[in-house]
Design a protein around this motif. Structure first.
Motif, PDB file in Angstrom:
ATOM      1  N   LEU A   3      -0.467   0.741 -10.081  1.00  0.00           N
ATOM      2  CA  LEU A   3      -1.381  -0.320  -9.705  1.00  0.00           C
ATOM      3  C   LEU A   3      -0.637  -1.395  -8.914  1.00  0.00           C
ATOM      4  CD1 LEU A   3      -3.309  -0.763 -13.074  1.00  0.00           C
ATOM      5  CD2 LEU A   3      -4.104   0.459 -11.031  1.00  0.00           C
ATOM      6  N   ARG A   4      -1.333  -2.068  -8.027  1.00  0.00           N
ATOM      7  CA  ARG A   4      -0.731  -3.136  -7.240  1.00  0.00           C
ATOM      8  C   ARG A   4      -0.151  -4.221  -8.148  1.00  0.00           C
ATOM      9  NH1 ARG A   4      -3.005  -2.912  -1.861  1.00  0.00           N
ATOM     10  NH2 ARG A   4      -2.712  -5.145  -1.563  1.00  0.00           N
ATOM     11  N   HIS A  47       2.272   5.833  -7.292  1.00  0.00           N
ATOM     12  CA  HIS A  47       1.023   5.978  -8.068  1.00  0.00           C
ATOM     13  C   HIS A  47       0.918   4.912  -9.145  1.00  0.00           C
ATOM     14  CE1 HIS A  47       0.685   9.775  -5.942  1.00  0.00           C
ATOM     15  NE2 HIS A  47       1.861  10.148  -6.424  1.00  0.00           N
ATOM     16  N   ILE A  66       3.207  -3.200  -9.645  1.00  0.00           N
ATOM     17  CA  ILE A  66       4.301  -3.321  -8.674  1.00  0.00           C
ATOM     18  C   ILE A  66       4.725  -4.784  -8.534  1.00  0.00           C
ATOM     19  CG2 ILE A  66       4.916  -3.064  -6.234  1.00  0.00           C
ATOM     20  CD1 ILE A  66       3.007  -0.577  -6.264  1.00  0.00           C
ATOM     21  N   ASP A  70       0.828  -1.211   0.000  1.00  0.00           N
ATOM     22  CA  ASP A  70       0.000   0.000   0.000  1.00  0.00           C
ATOM     23  C   ASP A  70       0.864   1.264   0.000  1.00  0.00           C
ATOM     24  OD1 ASP A  70      -2.383  -1.389  -0.043  1.00  0.00           O
ATOM     25  OD2 ASP A  70      -2.647  -1.364   2.145  1.00  0.00           O
ATOM     26  N   VAL A  74       2.260   1.661  -3.516  1.00  0.00           N
ATOM     27  CA  VAL A  74       1.219   2.170  -4.425  1.00  0.00           C
ATOM     28  C   VAL A  74       1.063   3.674  -4.259  1.00  0.00           C
ATOM     29  CG1 VAL A  74      -1.279   2.195  -4.848  1.00  0.00           C
ATOM     30  CG2 VAL A  74      -0.069   0.008  -4.613  1.00  0.00           C
ATOM     31  N   GLU A  75       1.013   4.101  -3.008  1.00  0.00           N
ATOM     32  CA  GLU A  75       0.817   5.527  -2.726  1.00  0.00           C
ATOM     33  C   GLU A  75       2.004   6.369  -3.186  1.00  0.00           C
ATOM     34  OE1 GLU A  75       0.037   8.487   1.107  1.00  0.00           O
ATOM     35  OE2 GLU A  75      -0.113   6.312   1.347  1.00  0.00           O
TER      36      GLU A  75
END
Length: 203
Positions: free
Chosen positions: A174-175, A172, A178, A165, A168-169
Motif C-alpha cells: 500500500l502507498r 505490492h 511505503i 507508483d 507500489v507495483e
C-alpha cells in the motif's frame, strides 16, 4: 546503549599521548567515529575510485599530526581540519592520476608538494554535513536491524528515486505502508546522524 562510541575524555589528547607504534583502543574509537564520514567526504570530492586509499593515507598522516600536536583547536573545528586534509589528498591523487594518464615526466616532489589548499569554511562544513548524512544512511541500511523488504523499499524508492507508483507495483504494498517505511528509516538516519555529529563535536 549508544550506536557510536561515546567519548568521555578528549580523544585527540589521548592519541597524542600514545607511544609510537602502540596499539590502542583509542584508534579504534577514532576510526569508528570518523571513517564513514571521511570516506563519504572523499567520494564527494574525488569519486569512488580512490576513496578508500585516500582515507587510509589521511589516517596515516593524521597519526603524526595528532601525536606532534600540529592540530590546534583554537584555529578551527577538528572536522574542518580533517576535511582540509582529505581535500588536499584528493587534489594530490588527481594530480598523480593526470601525470600517469599523460605519461608526463613530472618530478614526484612537484606532484606531492602542493601547498595546503583549504576549501572555504562554509563549503567544508556543508560537505562535512553531507558526508555525515551519507554515512548515517549507509549505517542504518547496513548495520541496523531492518527487514530486507524495508531496506529494498527504501533503496528503490528513495535512493534510486523511483516513483511511489513504481514502488507500489514492484513491492505490492500500500502507498501508506511505503510512506511509513520511508518515515521510519529516515527517523533512524536523523538520529544516527545527530549522534555521529555530536560525538565528533565533543572532540
Amino acid at each position: 546503549m549508544s550506536t557510536f562510541p561515546e567519548t568521555s575524555f578528549t580523544l585527540i589528547a589521548k592519541i597524542k599521548d600514545l607511544a609510537k607504534g602502540q596499539d590502542s583502543a583509542v584508534w579504534s574509537r577514532f576510526w569508528d567515529l570518523y571513517a564513514p564520514a571521511m570516506r563519504a567526504f572523499a567520494v564527494f570530492k574525488g569519486g569512488e575510485a580512490n576513496a578508500d586509499d585516500i582515507v587510509m593515507t589521511v589516517l596515516a598522516k593524521l597519526v603524526e599530526v595528532l601525536r606532534t600536536g600540529q592540530y590546534d583547536p583554537a584555529k578551527g573545528s577538528f572536522h574542518s581540519y580533517l576535511a582540509t586534509m582529505i581535500y588536499n589528498e584528493v587534489h594530490m591523487q588527481h594530480r598523480k592520476d593526470e601525470v600517469r594518464k599523460t605519461d608526463a615526466h613530472v618530478p614526484i616532489d612537484e606532484t606531492l608538494s602542493e601547498a595546503l589548499v583549504a576549501p572555504s569554511t562554509v563549503d567544508a562544513d556543508v560537505d562535512w554535513q553531507r558526508a555525515i548524512l551519507a554515512a548515517a544512511v549507509e549505517h542504518v541500511l547496513t548495520k541496523t536491524a531492518l527487514s530486507e523488504r524495508d531496506r529494498e523499499v527504501y533503496r528503490f524508492y528513495v535512493q534510486e528515486n523511483h516513483s511511489l507508483d513504481e514502488t507500489v507495483e514492484k513491492f505490492h504494498l500500500l502507498r501508506n505502508t511505503i510512506s511509513q517505511i520511508k518515515t521510519r528509516i529516515e527517523k533512524r538516519i536523523a538520529a544516527i546522524g545527530r549522534e555521529m555529529a555530536a560525538a565528533a563535536d565533543r572532540l
